[in-house]
Design a protein around this motif. Structure first.
Motif, PDB file in Angstrom:
ATOM      1  N   GLU A  49       6.306   9.266   1.055  1.00 16.46           N
ATOM      2  CA  GLU A  49       6.426   8.567  -0.221  1.00 16.46           C
ATOM      3  C   GLU A  49       6.865   7.127  -0.009  1.00 16.46           C
ATOM      4  OE1 GLU A  49       5.688   9.765  -3.258  1.00 16.46           O
ATOM      5  OE2 GLU A  49       4.961  11.575  -2.270  1.00 16.46           O
ATOM      6  N   GLY A  50       6.605   6.296  -0.999  1.00 15.01           N
ATOM      7  CA  GLY A  50       7.072   4.913  -0.972  1.00 15.01           C
ATOM      8  C   GLY A  50       5.942   3.916  -0.986  1.00 15.01           C
ATOM      9  N   THR A  51       6.312   2.642  -1.097  1.00 13.97           N
ATOM     10  CA  THR A  51       5.368   1.536  -1.072  1.00 13.97           C
ATOM     11  C   THR A  51       5.667   0.693   0.157  1.00 13.97           C
ATOM     12  OG1 THR A  51       5.287   1.521  -3.479  1.00 13.97           O
ATOM     13  CG2 THR A  51       4.493  -0.448  -2.361  1.00 13.97           C
ATOM     14  N   PHE A  52       4.628   0.302   0.906  1.00 14.18           N
ATOM     15  CA  PHE A  52       4.829  -0.333   2.198  1.00 14.18           C
ATOM     16  C   PHE A  52       4.056  -1.641   2.321  1.00 14.18           C
ATOM     17  CE2 PHE A  52       5.420   4.181   2.624  1.00 14.18           C
ATOM     18  CZ  PHE A  52       6.561   4.299   3.413  1.00 14.18           C
ATOM     19  N   HIS A  53       4.509  -2.453   3.287  1.00 14.53           N
ATOM     20  CA  HIS A  53       3.817  -3.695   3.628  1.00 14.53           C
ATOM     21  C   HIS A  53       3.892  -3.894   5.132  1.00 14.53           C
ATOM     22  CE1 HIS A  53       2.587  -7.819   3.919  1.00 14.53           C
ATOM     23  NE2 HIS A  53       3.790  -8.203   4.338  1.00 14.53           N
ATOM     24  N   VAL A  96       8.790  -1.246   1.109  1.00 19.85           N
ATOM     25  CA  VAL A  96       9.087  -2.283   0.126  1.00 19.85           C
ATOM     26  C   VAL A  96      10.035  -1.778  -0.939  1.00 19.85           C
ATOM     27  CG1 VAL A  96       8.072  -3.821  -1.586  1.00 19.85           C
ATOM     28  CG2 VAL A  96       6.898  -3.417   0.574  1.00 19.85           C
ATOM     29  N   ASP A  97       9.843  -0.547  -1.394  1.00 18.88           N
ATOM     30  CA  ASP A  97      10.746   0.008  -2.398  1.00 18.88           C
ATOM     31  C   ASP A  97      10.836   1.509  -2.193  1.00 18.88           C
ATOM     32  OD1 ASP A  97       8.261  -0.348  -5.020  1.00 18.88           O
ATOM     33  OD2 ASP A  97       8.485   1.247  -3.561  1.00 18.88           O
ATOM     34  N   GLN A  98      11.781   2.106  -2.862  1.00 19.56           N
ATOM     35  CA  GLN A  98      11.921   3.547  -2.820  1.00 19.56           C
ATOM     36  C   GLN A  98      11.086   4.173  -3.927  1.00 19.56           C
ATOM     37  OE1 GLN A  98      13.622   5.178  -0.466  1.00 19.56           O
ATOM     38  NE2 GLN A  98      13.949   3.173   0.496  1.00 19.56           N
ATOM     39  N   PRO A  99      10.544   5.369  -3.732  1.00 16.45           N
ATOM     40  CA  PRO A  99       9.729   6.013  -4.745  1.00 16.45           C
ATOM     41  C   PRO A  99      10.577   6.385  -5.960  1.00 16.45           C
ATOM     42  CG  PRO A  99      10.207   7.522  -2.940  1.00 16.45           C
ATOM     43  CD  PRO A  99      10.707   6.185  -2.510  1.00 16.45           C
ATOM     44  N   TYR A 115       0.853  -1.187   0.000  1.00 15.35           N
ATOM     45  CA  TYR A 115       0.000   0.000   0.000  1.00 15.35           C
ATOM     46  C   TYR A 115       0.890   1.239   0.000  1.00 15.35           C
ATOM     47  CZ  TYR A 115       1.127  -0.416   4.970  1.00 15.35           C
ATOM     48  OH  TYR A 115       1.799  -0.549   6.160  1.00 15.35           O
ATOM     49  N   ARG A 116       0.300   2.390  -0.270  1.00 16.68           N
ATOM     50  CA  ARG A 116       0.986   3.672  -0.146  1.00 16.68           C
ATOM     51  C   ARG A 116       0.361   4.449   1.012  1.00 16.68           C
ATOM     52  NH1 ARG A 116       4.320   4.804  -4.396  1.00 16.68           N
ATOM     53  NH2 ARG A 116       4.083   3.451  -6.221  1.00 16.68           N
TER      54      ARG A 116
END
Length: 482
Positions: free
Chosen positions: A462-466, A479-482, A456-457
């Motif tokens: 910024e970024g994607t998370f879990h 999870v990753d960098q924007p 999710y965001r």
């Protein structure tokens, strides 16, 4: 032969025959051909006085009858039949010649065919034609795709035979390859939605007010003198006023309530899903037709519980009829807005650069959805081609604001009385959805992350998370960098 034909039409069923007659009536010398020779003979014998026809009884003689660059209009059943005709004529044509598919082809097939014929130096023009058999004869709305080069020779001829509004032809070059057939497909999807909204309005006036079809016909005639002025409202009033000759009953009551479809509405919905564009009004109209055809299901469910219907009367009835007019107009605006959103998205996806104002302009006459307010849509896109949605355009914004109380009252009344209004209801739900400052999609995304680690965001960084939901402390990780 001393003089060649300007254009040819192959496939002389009703649409093809009427298009050939339209061309001949406008002074063009028209070669005509059909797989069954008798249809060719019949056309010339019955309508030869309308203009110059050159009958051809083989593909070879048909091609030989045409001046260069040859222009052939194909009017056969979509699918394998179209491919067979294209394959037959492609072998006989020369570079620079033009094949026009004026049937209801799927735009993806048109893209495939255009690319293949382009490799052979031939122009393939997928062309949407709307207006039915009467439009084909007297002036349809025409939506040609294909190359700009092909339109330079073909365009003036098509513009000549198209419907005219204020002297302007209802025909314009839409864009490359399958764009013409795509726009025609969306036209038909909007048509589905428009017809469903009108049918629901009829059902409400009958179910909530107890009006008879003849009374409702008069209501629709009145509506047709104002902002709802359109071909579909006009013919609806005629249908509702019609009496069955055999039984003396209202004609609408002797017709089975099972609406059929030829597939363009379904294509529109499928493509909307592919493009990620919410065309909920068109989808609900398509599903409503599907539900109407499930007679066994409806019979089995006929005794399910529902609310009693006590018709409104007196001044309350008149107020409700006025409210329905407001709800119908507002819902139509939503349906058309969704259709134009889909066309815009397709243009971006396939590199078509479609002029939305031009599309609205050529839909003002000739086609099934022709309506007064399409001129307002044309003007809105002319003023701001990049506007995100018609709903925020000045005049439409004002109309939707004015319709608020009536629109919501109509949907609430329909729910209270158990009158199904999927079109009107989903239009209001879409309107409320696009204007909502925050949607419950955040919860959906959290659920997806919980059961499938779909991530999710966040709104605060910024970024994607879990989140590791199985852990007691539920740690969150980027999870990753924007």
């Amino acid at each position: 032969m001393s003089e060649k034909a300007s254009i040819g039409v192959t496939g002389l069923a009703v649409m093809g025959r009427n298009l050939a007659r339209n061309l001949a009536r406008h002074g063009y010398r028209v070669a005509v051909h059909n797989r069954t020779p008798q249809r060719t003979r019949d056309l010339v014998e019955r309508f030869g006085s309308e203009g110059e026809f050159v009958p051809a009884y083989s593909a070879e003689s048909f091609v030989a009858a045409l001046s260069r660059p040859r222009q052939i209009v194909v009017m056969v059943k979509a699918g394998a039949a179209t491919d067979a005709v294209i394959d037959e004529f492609a072998e006989l044509l020369e570079p620079g010649d033009v094949l026009v598919d004026a049937g209801n082809a799927h735009f993806a097939d048109t893209r495939r065919r255009e690319a293949a014929l382009r490799e052979r130096g031939l122009h393939f023009v997928g062309t949407g034609v709307s207006g039915g058999e009467e439009g084909a004869l007297h002036g349809p709305s025409i939506m040609p795709g294909g190359s700009e080069e092909s339109y330079r020779t073909l365009g003036p001829l098509l513009e000549d035979i198209a419907a005219k509004v204020d002297g302007t032809p209802c025909c314009a070059h839409i864009g490359p390859d399958g764009s013409g057939h795509f726009v025609k497909m969306v036209h038909n999807g909007i048509e589905y939605s428009d017809m469903q909204l009108i049918a629901e309005s009829f059902d409400l006036l009958r179910g909530a007010l107890g009006y008879e079809p003849a009374q409702i016909a008069e209501v629709f005639r009145t509506w047709n003198t104002g902002r709802l002025d359109s071909y579909l409202i006009e013919i609806t009033s005629e249908v509702l006023a019609h009496t069955d000759a055999e039984t003396g009953r209202p004609f609408v009551d002797v017709i089975a309530d099972q609406a059929e479809q030829k597939g363009t509405g379904r294509w529109t919905v499928q493509t909307g899903l592919d493009l990620g564009i919410p065309i909920s009004g068109i989808a609900e109209a398509t599903f409503a037709r599907s539900l109407s055809g499930h007679t066994a299901l409806r019979a089995a469910a006929a005794d399910l519980a529902g609310p009693p219907r006590t018709p409104l009367s007196g001044s309350a009835a008149q107020r409700f009829a006025d409210d329905v007019e407001q709800a119908l107009y507002a819902s139509k605006v939503v349906a058309y807005a969704q259709g134009f959103d889909q066309i815009r998205a397709a243009g971006q996806e396939y590199g078509w650069n479609i002029d939305l104002g031009s599309v609205a302009a050529i839909w003002r006459g000739g086609c099934i959805i022709r309506a007064k307010f399409l001129d307002d849509i044309r003007a809105a896109f002319a003023a701001d081609p990049a506007q995100p949605t018609l709903l925020t355009s000045g005049e439409f914004r004002k109309a939707l604001e004015a319709a608020q109380d009536s629109w919501r009252s109509v949907v609430a009344t329909a729910v209270r009385l158990g009158i199904p209004t999927p079109g009107l209801s989903t239009a209001l739900a879409y309107y409320d959805g696009v204007r909502a400052p925050r949607l419950p999609a955040a919860l959906v995304q959290a659920q997806r992350d919980y059961f499938g680690a779909h991530t999710y965001r966040r709104v605060d960084r910024e970024g994607t998370f879990h989140t590791e939901w199985a852990e007691p402390t539920r740690p969150e990780s980027r999870v990753d960098q924007p």
